[in-house]
Design a protein around this motif. Structure first.
Motif, short mmCIF file in Angstrom:
data_model
loop_
_atom_site.label_atom_id
_atom_site.label_comp_id
_atom_site.label_asym_id
_atom_site.label_seq_id
_atom_site.Cartn_x
_atom_site.Cartn_y
_atom_site.Cartn_z
N MET A 174 1.42 -1.24 -0.19
CA MET A 174 0.18 0.04 0.12
C MET A 174 0.78 0.71 0.19
O MET A 174 2.06 1.29 0.82
N ARG A 175 0.73 2.14 -0.75
CA ARG A 175 1.29 4.06 -0.99
C ARG A 175 1.19 4.65 -0.41
O ARG A 175 0.15 4.33 1.08
N ARG A 176 2.07 5.23 0.90
CA ARG A 176 1.81 6.69 2.19
C ARG A 176 1.77 7.07 1.27
O ARG A 176 2.52 7.81 0.46
N CYS A 177 1.06 8.58 1.37
CA CYS A 177 0.71 9.16 0.93
C CYS A 177 0.94 10.80 2.15
O CYS A 177 0.36 10.53 3.18
N VAL A 195 -0.14 14.00 1.35
CA VAL A 195 -1.15 14.77 1.69
C VAL A 195 -2.36 13.68 0.83
O VAL A 195 -2.36 12.06 1.14
N ARG A 196 -3.74 14.09 1.03
CA ARG A 196 -4.52 12.45 0.56
C ARG A 196 -4.94 12.52 -0.12
O ARG A 196 -4.33 12.75 -1.76
N CYS A 197 -4.66 10.68 -0.09
CA CYS A 197 -4.56 10.59 -1.63
C CYS A 197 -6.14 9.57 -2.21
O CYS A 197 -6.62 9.62 -1.15
N MET A 198 -5.87 9.78 -3.29
CA MET A 198 -6.59 9.19 -4.07
C MET A 198 -6.59 7.92 -4.73
O MET A 198 -5.51 7.55 -5.30
N HIS A 199 -7.80 7.43 -4.87
CA HIS A 199 -7.48 5.49 -5.23
C HIS A 199 -8.86 5.24 -6.05
O HIS A 199 -9.80 5.62 -5.13
N ARG A 200 -8.30 4.44 -7.23
CA ARG A 200 -10.01 4.71 -8.05
C ARG A 200 -10.25 3.00 -7.20
O ARG A 200 -9.65 2.37 -7.16
N ARG A 237 -17.94 10.53 -2.36
CA ARG A 237 -16.45 10.74 -1.56
C ARG A 237 -17.40 11.44 -0.31
O ARG A 237 -17.74 11.01 0.19
#
Length: 86
Positions: free
Chosen positions: A1-4, A6-11, A40
């Protein structure tokens, strides 16, 4: 899982009925935003909303309250300095 940072968006793909799609599009147009933003917002509101009390839990608390009333009924009737209003 990616670490962001800022607020990450996932499709995410979902299936909508025709009615749901029309309603989302209408709400998005009214709000001047996108269908995704509306989804959202709906999800955020639902996740923040308090959940309904489980009927079994509520019944358990009601039983405890009744038991408390039974136990304390008349407990201080002979003490003029303590009054319990029911």
């Amino acid at each position: 899982m990616r670490r962001c940072m800022v607020r990450c968006m996932h499709r995410t793909n979902i299936y909508l009925t025709d009615e749901q799609e029309r309603a989302l599009d209408q709400r998005a147009r009214q709000a001047g935003t996108t269908r995704s933003a509306v989804v959202r917002d709906i999800i955020d509101r639902d996740l923040e909303a308090p959940r309904a009390i489980d009927p079994e839990v509520a019944a358990g608390f009601a039983e405890l309250a009744d038991l408390y009333d039974e136990i304390t009924e008349g407990m201080f009737d002979d003490d003029p300095d303590v009054r319990i209003e029911r």
